[in-house]
Design a protein around this motif. Structure first.
Motif, PDB file in Angstrom:
ATOM      1  N   LEU A  39      34.863  42.657  52.221  1.00  0.00           N
ATOM      2  CA  LEU A  39      36.305  43.021  52.452  1.00  0.00           C
ATOM      3  C   LEU A  39      37.176  43.329  51.911  1.00  0.00           C
ATOM      4  N   ALA A  40      37.895  43.604  51.001  1.00  0.00           N
ATOM      5  CA  ALA A  40      38.935  44.355  50.282  1.00  0.00           C
ATOM      6  C   ALA A  40      37.855  43.864  48.772  1.00  0.00           C
ATOM      7  N   LYS A  41      38.164  45.580  47.628  1.00  0.00           N
ATOM      8  CA  LYS A  41      38.411  45.682  46.478  1.00  0.00           C
ATOM      9  C   LYS A  41      39.779  45.942  45.742  1.00  0.00           C
ATOM     10  N   GLY A  48      43.436  41.517  33.875  1.00  0.00           N
ATOM     11  CA  GLY A  48      43.300  42.323  33.720  1.00  0.00           C
ATOM     12  C   GLY A  48      41.748  41.786  34.099  1.00  0.00           C
ATOM     13  N   ALA A  49      41.752  42.180  35.383  1.00  0.00           N
ATOM     14  CA  ALA A  49      40.424  42.022  35.505  1.00  0.00           C
ATOM     15  C   ALA A  49      40.283  42.612  37.426  1.00  0.00           C
ATOM     16  N   ASP A  50      39.371  43.561  37.811  1.00  0.00           N
ATOM     17  CA  ASP A  50      39.118  44.079  38.747  1.00  0.00           C
ATOM     18  C   ASP A  50      38.248  42.397  39.873  1.00  0.00           C
ATOM     19  N   VAL A  51      38.623  42.526  41.105  1.00  0.00           N
ATOM     20  CA  VAL A  51      38.311  41.864  42.484  1.00  0.00           C
ATOM     21  C   VAL A  51      37.424  42.112  43.331  1.00  0.00           C
ATOM     22  N   ALA A  52      36.355  41.546  43.976  1.00  0.00           N
ATOM     23  CA  ALA A  52      36.400  41.835  45.176  1.00  0.00           C
ATOM     24  C   ALA A  52      36.112  40.692  46.163  1.00  0.00           C
ATOM     25  N   PHE A  53      36.244  41.096  47.245  1.00  0.00           N
ATOM     26  CA  PHE A  53      36.944  39.586  48.339  1.00  0.00           C
ATOM     27  C   PHE A  53      35.421  39.986  49.650  1.00  0.00           C
ATOM     28  N   LEU A  54      34.770  38.978  49.371  1.00  0.00           N
ATOM     29  CA  LEU A  54      33.010  39.385  50.511  1.00  0.00           C
ATOM     30  C   LEU A  54      33.515  38.165  51.541  1.00  0.00           C
ATOM     31  N   GLU A  55      32.954  38.289  52.495  1.00  0.00           N
ATOM     32  CA  GLU A  55      32.623  37.111  53.379  1.00  0.00           C
ATOM     33  C   GLU A  55      31.369  37.065  54.651  1.00  0.00           C
ATOM     34  N   GLY A  56      31.656  35.701  55.111  1.00  0.00           N
ATOM     35  CA  GLY A  56      30.276  35.530  55.356  1.00  0.00           C
ATOM     36  C   GLY A  56      30.922  34.870  56.726  1.00  0.00           C
ATOM     37  N   PRO A  57      29.806  33.742  57.685  1.00  0.00           N
ATOM     38  CA  PRO A  57      30.315  33.175  58.577  1.00  0.00           C
ATOM     39  C   PRO A  57      30.998  31.848  58.203  1.00  0.00           C
ATOM     40  N   GLY A  58      31.970  31.248  58.228  1.00  0.00           N
ATOM     41  CA  GLY A  58      33.013  30.920  58.372  1.00  0.00           C
ATOM     42  C   GLY A  58      33.112  30.456  56.328  1.00  0.00           C
ATOM     43  N   LEU A  63      34.386  37.927  43.716  1.00  0.00           N
ATOM     44  CA  LEU A  63      33.857  37.548  42.654  1.00  0.00           C
ATOM     45  C   LEU A  63      35.476  38.617  41.207  1.00  0.00           C
ATOM     46  N   LEU A  64      35.204  38.432  41.085  1.00  0.00           N
ATOM     47  CA  LEU A  64      36.192  38.740  40.133  1.00  0.00           C
ATOM     48  C   LEU A  64      35.645  38.824  38.702  1.00  0.00           C
ATOM     49  N   GLN A  65      36.297  40.515  37.961  1.00  0.00           N
ATOM     50  CA  GLN A  65      35.065  40.949  37.087  1.00  0.00           C
ATOM     51  C   GLN A  65      36.110  41.149  35.846  1.00  0.00           C
ATOM     52  N   PRO A  66      36.798  39.807  35.151  1.00  0.00           N
ATOM     53  CA  PRO A  66      37.178  40.480  33.964  1.00  0.00           C
ATOM     54  C   PRO A  66      36.821  41.626  32.565  1.00  0.00           C
TER      55      PRO A  66
END
Length: 74
Positions: A39-41, A48-58, A63-66
């Motif tokens: 969905l977004a990064k 001090g972390a990068d994050v990604a937002f993922l989505e599936g059915p419901g 995901l957090l990378q410190p």
């Protein structure tokens, strides 16, 4: 003996956060294995972390990378 039917569980799981050591590789793995879509990064400068937002059915997964994260041995 008869028991009354239990009402459905009134709560649902909205999202979960997992700490990862390689954000891009983890995004690809969750997409390939479970079909989750990105969905977004973003970057959380405060921690001090990068994050990604993922989505599936419901379901949503963060995901957090410190920056100072340590990978535990397998």
């Amino acid at each position: 003996m008869t028991t009354a039917a239990q009402p459905p569980f009134p709560y649902s799981l909205h999202n979960v956060t997992i700490s990862v050591s390689d954000l891009d590789a983890s995004i690809q793995w969750w997409n390939r294995v479970f079909g989750l879509t990105l969905l977004a990064k973003s970057r959380f400068d405060a921690i001090g972390a990068d994050v990604a937002f993922l989505e599936g059915p419901g379901f949503r997964l963060e995901l957090l990378q410190p920056a100072d994260g340590v990978r535990t041995p397998n």
